[in-house]
Design a protein around this motif. Structure first.
Motif, PDB file in Angstrom:
ATOM      1  N   ARG A  70       0.823  -1.218   0.000  1.00 19.87           N
ATOM      2  CA  ARG A  70       0.000   0.000   0.000  1.00 19.87           C
ATOM      3  C   ARG A  70       0.855   1.266   0.000  1.00 19.87           C
ATOM      4  N   SER A  71       2.011   1.207   0.672  1.00 25.02           N
ATOM      5  CA  SER A  71       2.845   2.413   0.798  1.00 25.02           C
ATOM      6  C   SER A  71       3.667   2.685  -0.454  1.00 25.02           C
ATOM      7  N   LEU A  72       3.750   1.706  -1.348  1.00 24.80           N
ATOM      8  CA  LEU A  72       4.753   1.789  -2.404  1.00 24.80           C
ATOM      9  C   LEU A  72       4.554   2.858  -3.488  1.00 24.80           C
ATOM     10  N   PRO A  73       3.370   2.942  -4.128  1.00 25.96           N
ATOM     11  CA  PRO A  73       3.295   3.788  -5.338  1.00 25.96           C
ATOM     12  C   PRO A  73       3.810   5.227  -5.191  1.00 25.96           C
ATOM     13  N   PRO A  74       3.326   6.042  -4.223  1.00 30.16           N
ATOM     14  CA  PRO A  74       3.845   7.422  -4.179  1.00 30.16           C
ATOM     15  C   PRO A  74       5.336   7.484  -3.852  1.00 30.16           C
ATOM     16  N   VAL A  75       5.820   6.574  -3.003  1.00 31.49           N
ATOM     17  CA  VAL A  75       7.251   6.569  -2.650  1.00 31.49           C
ATOM     18  C   VAL A  75       8.083   6.303  -3.903  1.00 31.49           C
ATOM     19  N   ILE A  76       7.668   5.329  -4.690  1.00 31.75           N
ATOM     20  CA  ILE A  76       8.452   4.950  -5.869  1.00 31.75           C
ATOM     21  C   ILE A  76       8.381   6.016  -6.967  1.00 31.75           C
ATOM     22  N   ILE A  77       7.187   6.592  -7.185  1.00 31.39           N
ATOM     23  CA  ILE A  77       7.045   7.551  -8.298  1.00 31.39           C
ATOM     24  C   ILE A  77       7.963   8.758  -8.104  1.00 31.39           C
ATOM     25  N   LEU A  78       7.860   9.410  -6.943  1.00 39.48           N
ATOM     26  CA  LEU A  78       8.748  10.560  -6.687  1.00 39.48           C
ATOM     27  C   LEU A  78      10.185  10.090  -6.467  1.00 39.48           C
TER      28      LEU A  78
ATOM     29  N   LYS B   3      -1.115  11.313   3.707  1.00 40.67           N
ATOM     30  CA  LYS B   3      -0.098  10.268   3.717  1.00 40.67           C
ATOM     31  C   LYS B   3       0.631  10.189   2.368  1.00 40.67           C
ATOM     32  N   LYS B   4      -0.149  10.454   1.309  1.00 35.29           N
ATOM     33  CA  LYS B   4       0.443  10.396  -0.036  1.00 35.29           C
ATOM     34  C   LYS B   4       1.518  11.458  -0.212  1.00 35.29           C
ATOM     35  N   PHE B   5       1.252  12.647   0.354  1.00 33.38           N
ATOM     36  CA  PHE B   5       2.208  13.744   0.259  1.00 33.38           C
ATOM     37  C   PHE B   5       3.493  13.378   1.002  1.00 33.38           C
ATOM     38  N   ILE B   6       3.332  12.874   2.220  1.00 27.80           N
ATOM     39  CA  ILE B   6       4.507  12.486   3.014  1.00 27.80           C
ATOM     40  C   ILE B   6       5.286  11.381   2.294  1.00 27.80           C
ATOM     41  N   SER B   7       4.563  10.393   1.758  1.00 24.21           N
ATOM     42  CA  SER B   7       5.226   9.301   1.021  1.00 24.21           C
ATOM     43  C   SER B   7       6.043   9.836  -0.138  1.00 24.21           C
ATOM     44  N   SER B   8       5.474  10.815  -0.843  1.00 25.04           N
ATOM     45  CA  SER B   8       6.163  11.376  -1.998  1.00 25.04           C
ATOM     46  C   SER B   8       7.448  12.073  -1.596  1.00 25.04           C
ATOM     47  N   ILE B   9       7.381  12.838  -0.489  1.00 24.16           N
ATOM     48  CA  ILE B   9       8.576  13.547  -0.002  1.00 24.16           C
ATOM     49  C   ILE B   9       9.645  12.539   0.422  1.00 24.16           C
ATOM     50  N   CYS B  36       7.144   7.706   9.703  1.00 17.37           N
ATOM     51  CA  CYS B  36       6.221   8.611   9.000  1.00 17.37           C
ATOM     52  C   CYS B  36       5.026   7.873   8.429  1.00 17.37           C
ATOM     53  N   LEU B  37       5.223   6.613   8.036  1.00 14.69           N
ATOM     54  CA  LEU B  37       4.141   5.926   7.334  1.00 14.69           C
ATOM     55  C   LEU B  37       3.592   4.728   8.101  1.00 14.69           C
ATOM     56  N   GLY B  38       4.127   4.493   9.289  1.00 15.70           N
ATOM     57  CA  GLY B  38       3.570   3.447  10.149  1.00 15.70           C
ATOM     58  C   GLY B  38       3.717   2.028   9.631  1.00 15.70           C
ATOM     59  N   VAL B  39       4.739   1.787   8.810  1.00  8.52           N
ATOM     60  CA  VAL B  39       4.999   0.417   8.350  1.00  8.52           C
ATOM     61  C   VAL B  39       5.634  -0.363   9.506  1.00  8.52           C
ATOM     62  N   HIS B  42       9.312  -5.085  10.971  1.00  9.91           N
ATOM     63  CA  HIS B  42       9.857  -6.233  10.221  1.00  9.91           C
ATOM     64  C   HIS B  42       9.509  -6.161   8.735  1.00  9.91           C
ATOM     65  N   LYS B  43       8.552  -5.305   8.382  1.00  8.82           N
ATOM     66  CA  LYS B  43       8.238  -5.128   6.964  1.00  8.82           C
ATOM     67  C   LYS B  43       8.994  -3.946   6.347  1.00  8.82           C
ATOM     68  N   ALA B  44       9.515  -3.073   7.191  1.00  3.98           N
ATOM     69  CA  ALA B  44      10.134  -1.843   6.686  1.00  3.98           C
ATOM     70  C   ALA B  44      11.374  -2.131   5.833  1.00  3.98           C
ATOM     71  N   HIS B  45      12.203  -3.088   6.260  1.00  4.73           N
ATOM     72  CA  HIS B  45      13.422  -3.400   5.513  1.00  4.73           C
ATOM     73  C   HIS B  45      13.091  -3.974   4.137  1.00  4.73           C
ATOM     74  N   ALA B  46      12.152  -4.920   4.121  1.00  3.21           N
ATOM     75  CA  ALA B  46      11.774  -5.541   2.849  1.00  3.21           C
ATOM     76  C   ALA B  46      11.137  -4.516   1.921  1.00  3.21           C
ATOM     77  N   THR B  47      10.298  -3.654   2.482  1.00  3.80           N
ATOM     78  CA  THR B  47       9.617  -2.636   1.675  1.00  3.80           C
ATOM     79  C   THR B  47      10.631  -1.630   1.131  1.00  3.80           C
ATOM     80  N   ALA B  48      11.599  -1.242   1.964  1.00  2.00           N
ATOM     81  CA  ALA B  48      12.648  -0.323   1.516  1.00  2.00           C
ATOM     82  C   ALA B  48      13.413  -0.922   0.337  1.00  2.00           C
ATOM     83  N   LEU B  49      13.680  -2.221   0.430  1.00  3.37           N
ATOM     84  CA  LEU B  49      14.392  -2.921  -0.640  1.00  3.37           C
ATOM     85  C   LEU B  49      13.597  -2.860  -1.947  1.00  3.37           C
ATOM     86  N   ALA B  50      12.280  -3.036  -1.842  1.00  2.74           N
ATOM     87  CA  ALA B  50      11.410  -3.006  -3.025  1.00  2.74           C
ATOM     88  C   ALA B  50      11.375  -1.613  -3.649  1.00  2.74           C
TER      89      ALA B  50
END
Lengths: 134, 117
Positions: A70-78, B3-9, B36-39, B42-50
């Motif tokens: 769920r968190s991925l799309p905006p993080v990846i696009i920018l 949340k989308k704005f924070i994710s983008s930054i 910032c995003l409440g991940v 244990h999922k944060a490392h894998a998600t960062a990798l992706a």
């Protein structure tokens, strides 16, 4: 014997990656300080090395459902825009200036490693953290 | 703030650092995803990798274009790195401790100071 030094540096940064500290924090300074490699070439080496190792680790993470999609799309696009802009600037910068800038960035990361606090207890599963990452 | 704005930054900063310094995207993303995003941790490392993998592919394109690609070095470093990653994942499951992070932090600081001056 230069290859031996390269393998050794790779080995050390690989082990460090297992701690959840980015391997680049060891690899790039080592290539620059011990091998006299130019900054851009050292950074390129780290990026290239990251691709296959991350791809292998990512496959097992996807299988285990560790990715928070769920968190991925905006993080990846920018993120892609930032990655292009950052790399565009890096390859055009003077090598010794980039090295200096990298030094400040590394200093900030080292402060984070030295002063960060370990979370105790809670519901979060600490033993799963960071161990399977490249 | 959304949340989308924070994710983008977060993505923009991590991407720019990773492109400019050839590293550090994951180091920024893991705590940012958690705080910032409440991940979950244990999922944060894998998600960062992706996230960092596609960013790296884009950045590498620029580095390759400049023609500074020491293929031989990349090969040797990578073979050591794969072996080290394997050893690290077995070993550090048992011995990772806060003081280990502090020791490496001090090494990193020393290297940083050497590179600045």
């Amino acid at each position: 014997m230069a290859w031996f030094l390269y393998v050794l540096i790779g080995l050390a940064s690989g082990v460090i990656s297992g701690m959840g500290i980015g391997g680049g924090a060891i690899l790039i300074p080592a290539l620059s300080i011990f091998c006299g490699m130019e900054q851009q070439a050292a950074q390129n080496t780290n990026l290239m090395y990251f691709i296959p190792t991350a791809a292998v680790a990512l496959i097992s993470h996807v299988k285990q459902g560790n990715i928070e999609k769920r968190s991925l799309p905006p993080v990846i696009i920018l993120g892609l825009a930032g990655a292009a802009a950052g790399a565009f600037a890096a390859v055009r910068m003077d090598g010794s200036l980039l090295k200096k800038c990298f030094g400040y960035f590394l200093l900030a990361m080292s402060a984070y490693e030295i002063f960060r606090r370990e979370k105790k207890g809670g519901t979060q599963n600490r033993k799963n953290e960071g161990m399977r990452n490249a | 703030m959304g949340k989308k704005f924070i994710s983008s930054i977060v993505g923009l900063v991590a991407g720019a650092a990773n492109g400019l310094f050839g590293s550090g995207g994951g180091t920024i993303l893991v705590p940012a995803l958690e705080k910032c995003l409440g991940v979950e941790t244990h999922k944060a490392h894998a998600t960062a990798l992706a996230v960092v993998l596609p960013l790296t592919l884009v950045s590498v394109f620029f580095y390759l274009g400049k023609g500074q690609t020491p293929w031989g070095t990349i090969l040797w470093v990578s073979s050591g790195g794969v072996l080290g990653g394997f050893i690290g994942s077995r070993l550090l499951n048992k011995i990772t401790a806060p003081w280990l992070h502090k020791i490496f932090g001090i090494f990193m600081a020393a290297a940083a100071i050497k590179m600045i001056f």
